[in-house]
Design an enzyme around this catalytic site. Structure first.
Site, PDB file in Angstrom:
ATOM      1  N   GLU A  53       0.823  -1.215   0.000  1.00  0.00           N
ATOM      2  CA  GLU A  53       0.000   0.000   0.000  1.00  0.00           C
ATOM      3  C   GLU A  53       0.859   1.269   0.000  1.00  0.00           C
ATOM      4  O   GLU A  53       0.598   2.227   0.739  1.00  0.00           O
ATOM      5  CB  GLU A  53      -0.963  -0.003   1.195  1.00  0.00           C
ATOM      6  CG  GLU A  53      -1.957  -1.156   1.153  1.00  0.00           C
ATOM      7  CD  GLU A  53      -3.036  -1.064   2.221  1.00  0.00           C
ATOM      8  OE1 GLU A  53      -2.927  -0.199   3.108  1.00  0.00           O
ATOM      9  OE2 GLU A  53      -3.997  -1.847   2.160  1.00  0.00           O
ATOM     10  N   GLU A 102      -6.932  -7.759  -0.788  1.00  0.00           N
ATOM     11  CA  GLU A 102      -7.513  -7.617   0.551  1.00  0.00           C
ATOM     12  C   GLU A 102      -8.978  -7.230   0.432  1.00  0.00           C
ATOM     13  O   GLU A 102      -9.302  -6.095   0.084  1.00  0.00           O
ATOM     14  CB  GLU A 102      -6.780  -6.560   1.390  1.00  0.00           C
ATOM     15  CG  GLU A 102      -5.425  -6.979   1.911  1.00  0.00           C
ATOM     16  CD  GLU A 102      -4.842  -5.985   2.913  1.00  0.00           C
ATOM     17  OE1 GLU A 102      -5.631  -5.164   3.463  1.00  0.00           O
ATOM     18  OE2 GLU A 102      -3.627  -6.022   3.147  1.00  0.00           O
TER      19      GLU A 102
END
Length: 832
Positions: free
Chosen positions: A181, A252
């Protein structure tokens, strides 16, 4: 990007494109290609350090039974290299053993190497020693950081290669992840951030694993690294791959929300998760990963700032490894439904058809073969609708997607849950709680003379403790005469401490004067309390405490915690600033140093009988025998305040029952004790209580999900197992494709009683069903005939069975609601 880097990446892309020739994994714009074959991939995050190895086989088996064919895990740098150059891959940290267990059960692995992982894990997975490297800046184009990052990634990859675990070697690892991320912090580093992400991609791909690398939430992931989505609704929020030659992957899908101390319970329904997954696959997705599928436990000091010990308990498997129904079952059925559509999904041509306001059909069809599947969507969140598709009518509940493997037959709807429900129960163990005898010993409160580390001002907590303890003592002394103290008896001085986080316990002349703490949003706080000061020398002792290190954001290496400024207000001489008064420091508690929580260490302290409400900074111990049966074990700590608990020397994590949520209840008051930590008899339980609590209220519990339920209407689709696809043809398994109530007790338990059964118009939820104004009088007896004494049973939701003695409320859609209790002989527990 320099021309040299562009050329190098081009060479790597070319070499990667031929990986499938050597049995590796490659990809195109449609899917991953494993051993030359396309596959629908259903993945779940399970982290090996968050459960003992004894639990791994069962957790993996339950994931596979839930329809998963991939397990995703991070690799945790700070547990593997806690001291620079000294590696630990043993016991709970044996990632190779964990991967091989997954492999043995015929599943694939996604390895998130990081090395930054976030994961609500202490320091985002970085070892503390990395912070002390001179001139280092984490996660940017910094030579020192890149040097140590590459060394670690090399170590992990070489370890996997030596065990032949990559798919290119015949092993189970089909994907690896570098960084994590990074887009969320990239702007903080400007051009250095862009250079770093290209360096990380080049470095990773150059390791020649024969499987693709991914970067999640990294829209500019350099080729051939695949950019992937993280979030709740990637079917609608994902901008898509940054190249037409990359597949759409969802790394995710958040099954709920991790919790911090002070949070209320988090929820995400099975129906909402199922809708998001069906939506993603309807838009060219071929891999979804549930984060978390099993969250487990943050043992010891492993959680990040303020994160609870229980991790993602609302996942399809709860903290104890028990199936959270209907989430687990509804997603299992979704995976089965999508597999029925595998051929057209992976090889078909997609198209979209408008079905009316807020409705659409997304179709995958193989021209000339007759193979066709469709997703029928009602995107309105409140209003159910009827849709016409290819000449047939379909009822679409609000915010739902129906799956039609043959473009005709609905085998699954995301809103209509066919799977059973369950309710978790805690029961007080008779055996474990028999004759608990609590003893206590107090932690010494140091003064400056007891310390060896001194400075003019208070030292920063993390830098001083070096992540060896949550605690750092700050001590100083002041001498007061009669003119300093207030003359009025109704006036007292006030001790004020500005603290950068996370918590503080204050003592004056050895007496406890109060505690204060921040929270996950605002970690800094100000403590202030009236204190008794005396003539002569006064000793101030402040115990600063962290509750995990931060795990997110830029410049992690520059974060600060602990006491910042100290003043005393209300003296006759005015406000006294003690910030530069000269301070002594002591890392950790005496009980930690002598390992008071172990059998050997406990003999180094003087213990006395404990009863009632205890004092701050008190250690408690007792012994207990293993609870009866085989159900998971937990401990209730609601009568305690804040601290840590150990079983036979193993920490089961931090507890903080005194930190209440806005609902007025602790975020967590029950804590998991793995059965693997427990001996048959004489188990040592040690508790460090920081603020004060009553050990007499502590209970050892067993945990079960023996209450199972079902709520099925006549309009529900039949169980998805009623159909199959063979040789590209879709057919019913048997002639009966009607809705049924399907119940199965956990493990080897059987149905011991039917607690509720109603056919008609019942309402409510599992554990709280209510009969409607009409119900079949024979429902209870019929359900008992089908289910009593059985591990599993199937009851047709049929008028022919429940209305033999006459119609029940004609003109309405009938519902069968059932609640049963499972059990076995030898269940001697009492309910909590």
């Amino acid at each position: 990007m320099t021309r040299l880097v562009q050329c190098l990446l081009a060479m790597l892309v070319a070499s990667f494109a031929t990986a499938s020739d050597s049995g590796g994994v490659t990809y195109d714009g449609r899917s991953l290609i494993i051993g030359g074959k396309r596959e629908l991939l259903f993945s779940g995050s399970i982290h090996y350090p968050r459960s003992p190895p004894e639990m791994w086989p069962e957790i993996i088996a339950k994931a596979k039974k839930g329809g998963l064919n991939v397990i995703q895990t991070y690799v945790f740098w700070n547990v593997h290299e806690p001291v620079q150059g000294q590696f630990n891959f043993h016991g709970q940290y044996d990632v190779v053993k964990f991967i091989k267990m997954i492999w043995q059960q015929g599943m694939y692995v996604t390895l998130r190497v990081g090395p930054f992982i976030e994961a609500e894990w202490n320091f985002g997975g970085f070892p503390y020693w990395l912070k002390e490297v001179e001139n280092i800046t984490f996660r940017t184009d910094n030579p020192q950081f890149k040097q140590y990052m590459k060394q670690y990634v090399d170590t992990v990859v070489n370890k996997m290669k030596s065990e032949k675990l990559f798919a290119s070697q015949g092993g189970p690892i089909i994907l690896s992840q570098i960084e994590n991320e990074y887009n969320t912090i990239q702007l903080a580093f400007k051009e250095q951030g862009s250079r770093y992400i290209h360096w990380a991609a080049t470095m990773a791909v150059s390791l020649d694993t024969g499987v693709p690398w991914v970067m999640c939430k990294q829209q500019d992931a350099p080729d051939p690294v695949i950019n992937t989505c993280n979030g709740r609704d990637c079917g609608d929020t994902f901008l898509g791959p940054n190249s037409p030659n990359k597949p759409s992957l969802w790394t995710e899908n958040w099954t709920a929300q991790y919790r911090v101390f002070g949070d209320p319970p988090s929820q995400r329904t099975a129906e909402d998760i199922a809708y998001s997954v069906a939506r993603f696959f309807s838009k060219n997705g071929t891999l979804v990963n549930y984060y978390m599928y099993y969250g487990g436990t943050n043992f010891g000091r492993t959680s990040s700032s303020f994160v609870t010990t229980r991790y993602y308990d609302e996942a399809p498997m709860d903290e104890y490894g028990l199936l959270r129904e209907p989430k687990w079952g509804h997603l299992r059925d979704l995976h089965t439904a999508l597999r029925l559509c595998k051929r057209p999904l992976l090889w078909g041509t997609p198209s979209v058809q408008n079905l009316g306001e807020g409705m659409e059909a997304r179709i995958y069809e193989e021209p000339g073969t007759g193979r066709c599947m469709a997703f029928l969507s009602n995107n309105n969140t409140k209003i159910p609708r009827m849709a016409t598709f290819r000449g047939a009518g379909y009822f679409l509940p609000a915010h739902s997607i129906s799956i039609l493997p043959d473009c005709k037959t609905v085998v699954y709807n995301t809103r209509q849950v066919v799977a059973q429900h369950s309710s978790r129960e805690y029961q007080r163990s008779k055996v474990a709680n028999r004759n608990l005898q609590w003893e206590m010993t107090r932690e010494n409160i140091p003064t400056t003379s007891d310390t060896t580390l001194t400075s003019k001002s208070p030292l920063e907590l993390m830098t001083t403790t070096k992540d060896t303890s949550d605690f750092l003592w700050y001590t100083t002394s002041i001498e007061l005469d009669q003119t300093d103290l207030p003359f009025r008896k109704d006036s007292m001085p006030v001790l004020q401490v500005a603290d950068l986080g996370h918590a503080l316990h204050a003592f004056v002349n050895g007496e406890y004067v109060g505690s204060a703490h921040g929270n996950n949003v605002e970690k800094s706080f100000v403590f202030q309390n009236a204190v008794n000061l005396t003539l002569g020398m006064n000793h101030i002792s402040l115990l600063g405490a962290t509750v995990g290190y931060p795990d997110s954001g830029p410049y992690l290496e520059r974060r600060f915690t602990g006491v910042h400024m100290v003043t005393i207000k209300g003296l006759n001489s005015g406000t006294l600033d003690l910030s530069l008064n000269g301070w002594g420091h002591k890392v950790g508690l005496n009980g930690e140093k002598i390992r008071l929580y172990t059998q050997g260490g406990s003999h180094r302290a003087d213990w006395m009988k404990a009863s009632g409400q205890g004092e701050p900074l008190t250690w408690y111990k007792t012994y207990f025998d293993a609870p009866e049966g085989n159900d998971p074990v937990a401990i209730e700590l609601g009568t305690m305040s804040k601290g840590m608990a150990w079983i036979n020397g193993k920490s089961i994590g931090r507890y903080w029952s005194a930190f209440l949520s806005p609902l007025g209840k602790p975020s967590q008051d029950v804590y998991h004790i793995p059965r693997a930590y427990i001996k048959p008899t004489n188990n040592l339980l040690v508790i460090l209580e920081e603020i004060g609590g009553s050990p007499d209220g502590i209970k050892i519990l067993t945990v079960n999900r023996d209450m199972i339920c079902s709520y099925i209407t006549e309009s529900h689709p039949a169980n998805v197992k009623s159909w199959e696809t063979k040789a590209g043809k879709f057919n019913p398994v048997s002639e009966g494709t009607k809705p049924t109530t399907d119940l199965q007790c956990p493990g080897k338990k059987n149905v011991v009683r039917v607690e509720f059964a109603s056919y008609g118009n019942p309402s409510g939820s599992c554990g709280d069903y209510i009969p409607g104004n009409c119900s079949s009088g024979s429902a209870q007896k019929i359900v008992e005939q089908y289910c009593l004494g059985k591990n599993r049973c199937t009851i047709p939701v049929s008028q022919g069975i429940f209305e033999k003695d006459g119609a029940v409320c004609s003109g309405i859609t009938k519902t069968l609601a059932v609640q049963v209790h499972c059990g076995d002989d030898g269940n001697f527990s009492q309910r909590r």
